[in-house]
Design an enzyme around this catalytic site. Structure first.
Site, PDB file in Angstrom:
ATOM      1  N   TYR A   5       0.912  -4.339  12.235  1.00  0.00           N
ATOM      2  CA  TYR A   5       0.822  -2.907  11.919  1.00  0.00           C
ATOM      3  C   TYR A   5       1.628  -2.063  12.908  1.00  0.00           C
ATOM      4  O   TYR A   5       2.345  -1.145  12.531  1.00  0.00           O
ATOM      5  CB  TYR A   5      -0.644  -2.443  11.870  1.00  0.00           C
ATOM      6  N   HIS A  19       0.833  -1.218   0.000  1.00  0.00           N
ATOM      7  CA  HIS A  19       0.000   0.000   0.000  1.00  0.00           C
ATOM      8  C   HIS A  19       0.865   1.266   0.000  1.00  0.00           C
ATOM      9  O   HIS A  19       0.509   2.275   0.605  1.00  0.00           O
ATOM     10  CB  HIS A  19      -0.948   0.034   1.210  1.00  0.00           C
ATOM     11  N   ASN A  29     -10.337  -2.488   2.872  1.00  0.00           N
ATOM     12  CA  ASN A  29     -10.112  -2.474   1.424  1.00  0.00           C
ATOM     13  C   ASN A  29     -11.423  -2.191   0.698  1.00  0.00           C
ATOM     14  O   ASN A  29     -12.488  -2.166   1.329  1.00  0.00           O
ATOM     15  CB  ASN A  29      -9.590  -3.840   0.965  1.00  0.00           C
TER      16      ASN A  29
END
Ligand code: HDD
Length: 723
Positions: free
Chosen positions: A368, A81, A154
């Site tokens: 993350y 991304h 998404n």
């Protein structure tokens, strides 16, 4: 600097970021980072004599600071991304969900919660093109009064893998291949398709990814999905499993593939610019926010496991409850600190929301946080775009590189003799995890239902419209044609036969490989709601923010030009005049118009529709290769086209198909395959009263066809098969 329209967001986030904002236009002298004013930023300090320039001096602290800062401007791009853009906005709740959660953001209808949303592609690097075939990221950070809530979703509701431990394999396979770093911004290569074959669990997502969903017309025209299963917990302590949905007000629309490919080169920033310009024009994009809810005790009631991220929850079984709206209304002031440094964590939840045992989510919750430390450093949450708006303090979490906050006091541990910085009880808003009962043995395994990989892929395929199925076959064929290892494409064409025989046969016919003679498994014949994107047309037909080109040359008819321009602008379309040159183009009646662009500066691909006014200019247009191809290409890309009087025969000639009927001189208006033509007085043709399928006026019918997005019938009837 671009003017920001008034944001309707009433919150502390902008005030919060103001503290760290400076303005280059504030008439302040240039200084070094340590504050002294600079007198000459253009010359390095050096020894000079009358004739010679001598060596540069290391002593020059000003030059060294400038070069050293430049040398360190880049940070690692996101490992996936990397290419993206974002905007600020807010979330409004219309209906309280207090029956299922205690989260203030989902129960207090008087609140306006500020947020930041970053859209992205997955595969390409930071400088890759916007319109590649890829999944789009839809990552939201809500600055709630109880802390930040991140939904890192998404535009496709399912994922390639079930277990987070597979993520590095998946990403390695789709990214450019390791030996030559090819290809960029594409999944069309051996390694990706090898991975898909080796992982039948990817089948469902692979079908979504090959559908038109992966080539959106705009970030503003795609759905957002939280994808993973979270939990909501109410004040009685009852848990529901939940999936989050965002449905765009403008409908779900895609480019056609040939167009997407061309825009990659013609305007690689197409989606970025589209978002920025809509917000600048005050046309704020909006999404309805909805929940799908499964009470905890019903978790085992489904054929599939609701904690498996490769499965959707069919809306027939679990309807969506729409309770709020998300709006984007403010562009960033500076890209790097506000978008590149924006960092999301699936683990960022607020009281009333909790995790589930979705094995993908469990792994993401680790990944993350970890990646942000590597990309931005230990104090990444102090950065203005990332920090919460509610009060926050931890006496324990401190130090690390680039610490900005100064925490006063003599203790940095808990408990301490002063009871400084105490934790909060649940009643005081302290986060408490849902007390889920756990039993079991340690094993590297998933529950049984995770083993079924094809049912929902088949439902997806069965639910698509004919045109979407055609596009799917073309997409599979394009991708597999780019694989040069026969093992890869032959195996894959066979594998497609596990979902659809007709699709497998078409693809094998195009790219080679064995054409299966029967389905590898029977088709269950089921369809479901909400899977075909054609179901998501806006509630009221709209052409708001659609880019519409008007082609003119010297001698154009000013009255039809101006009447159509006004009619389209009244509907909030973005109208662009394209002329032979970007200086005065003179109308038949003497008026001068300065076009927004000249023919060669633009391409038809960058517009949703085209109008050609009447007038003598058509003689010149008919000799202009760009203008002629503009019409031919717009037709091939299924776009609405309109023309009046002299322009009718010019348009008809470029399309050159007897199936497309145009207005004959003397007749008034004709519409055929989304090509709207007419003869007569501009006022009469271009007057707009009512827009709909039954409209009679030329402008009315043109607007109606633009609002339909594309004329699929052209492709279905084989008039535009090059796309
Ligand atoms: Fe991820 C970034 C979405 C699975 C690990 N992911 C990232 C972004 C989005 C998603 C939108 C960009 C965020 C931004 O704009 O900064 N990812 C998803 C979705 C998934 C998913 C919807 C499946 C449900 N991701 C996933 C797994 C892992 C990761 C299973 C690892 C185990 N994702 C990452 C990451 C990234 C990331 C490596 C790269 C940059 C970042 O996190 O901040 O940690």
């Amino acid at each position: 600097m671009t003017a920001q329209p008034n944001s309707t967001t009433t919150d502390g986030k902008f005030a919060d970021m103001e503290k760290d904002t400076v303005d280059v236009h504030a008439k302040q002298h240039m200084t070094t980072d340590y504050g002294i004013k600079i007198s000459d930023p253009d010359h390095w300090l050096r020894t000079v004599s009358d004739k010679n320039t001598g060596p540069s001096l290391l002593e020059d602290q000003i030059a060294r600071e400038k070069i050293m800062r430049f040398d360190h401007e880049r940070i690692p791009e996101r490992v996936v991304h990397a290419r993206g853009t974002g905007a600020f906005g807010h979330f409004k709740l219309f209906e309280s969900a207090e029956d299922v959660t205690t989260a203030g953001v989902l129960t207090d209808t008087s609140r306006t919660t500020p947020l930041f949303l970053r859209f992205s592609t997955v595969q390409g690097s930071k400088g890759s093109a916007d319109t590649v075939r890829d999944v789009r990221g839809f990552a939201i950070k809500m600055y709630t009064s109880e802390g930040n809530w991140d939904i890192v979703g998404n535009n496709i509701p399912v994922f390639f893998i079930q277990d987070a431990i597979k993520f590095p394999d998946f990403v390695h396979s789709v990214k450019p291949e390791p030996h030559n770093e090819v290809p960029q911004g594409q999944s069309a290569h051996n390694n990706f398709w090898d991975f898909v074959y080796m992982h039948s669990e990817s089948t469902h997502m692979n079908y979504w990814q090959m559908s038109d969903r992966a080539i959106p017309r705009s970030y503003r025209m795609m759905q957002g999905f939280g994808v993973n299963t979270y939990s909501l917990v109410n004040k009685e302590g009852k848990r529901h499993f939940v999936k989050f949905h965002f449905t765009p007000e403008l409908g779900v629309h895609s480019l056609v593939w040939d167009e997407a490919l061309k825009i990659c080169g013609q305007d690689p920033d197409f989606h970025r610019k589209d978002l920025i310009s809509a917000i600048e024009a005050g046309q704020f994009p909006k999404w309805k926010f909805g929940l799908q809810l499964i009470p905890e005790e019903k978790l085992d009631d489904f054929e599939f496991d609701p904690l498996d991220a490769t499965k959707v929850w069919p809306e027939e079984l679990v309807p969506i409850r729409y309770i709020g709206e998300l709006e984007l209304n403010r562009n960033v002031d500076e890209f790097f600190p506000q978008t590149e440094q924006a960092a999301f964590c699936t683990s960022h939840i607020v009281p009333g929301i909790d995790f589930s045992n979705d094995p993908l989510l469990q792994g993401r919750n680790f990944s993350y946080f970890d990646t942000q430390i590597s990309r931005l450093g230990a104090n990444w949450e102090e950065l203005p775009v990332n920090r919460p708006v509610c009060p926050y303090m931890s006496l324990v979490n401190r130090d690390g590189a680039q610490r900005h906050r100064i925490t006063k006091g003599t203790v940095n541990y808990w408990p301490n003799r002063f009871e400084a910085n105490p934790p909060a009880s649940q009643a005081e808003g302290g986060f408490t995890s849902y007390p889920e009962k756990q039993t079991g043995i340690k094993a590297r395994a998933l529950s049984e239902k995770f083993a079924e990989h094809y049912n929902q892929a088949q439902t997806f395929y069965n639910s698509l419209s004919e045109i979407e199925k055609m596009h799917l076959a073309k997409a599979f064929s394009f991708e597999l044609d780019h694989c040069d290892d026969p093992l890869v494409y032959e195996r894959m064409t066979e594998r497609i036969g596990a979902v659809s025989l007709e699709l497998a046969q078409q693809v094998a016919q195009n790219v080679g490989g064995k054409s299966p003679e029967k389905l590898l498994r029977p088709n269950h014949g089921q369809k479901a709601k909400g899977l075909s994107q054609l179901e998501y047309m806006p509630e009221k037909p709209t052409i708001a923010t659609r880019r519409i080109a008007i082609l003119i040359g010297d001698g154009f008819d000013h009255s039809s030009y101006i009447a159509m321009k006004k009619a389209l602008e009244a509907q909030n379309a973005f109208v662009f005049t394209i002329g032979a040159q970007r200086k005065g183009v003179v109308a038949e009646s003497g008026e001068t118009v300065v076009p927004d662009h000249f023919f060669n500066g633009m391409r038809s691909t960058l517009f949703d529709a085209t109008f050609v006014p009447g007038g003598k200019h058509v003689t010149a247009l008919a000799k202009n290769g760009v203008a002629k191809f503009w019409i031919t290409e717009s037709f091939a890309h299924l776009k609405a086209i309109a023309g009046v009087n002299e322009a009718v025969s010019f348009i008809a000639k470029q399309i050159d198909m007897e199936e497309v009927k145009v207005a004959k001189p003397g007749s008034s208006v004709a519409e055929s395959y989304g090509v709207v033509t007419g003869h007569g007085d501009a006022d009469a043709l271009l007057n707009v009263k009512e827009v709909g399928p039954e409209s009679k006026g030329l402008a009315e019918q043109f607007i109606w066809h633009v609002s339909r997005h594309r004329n699929w019938q052209r492709e279905l009837d084989g008039l535009a098969d090059q796309v």
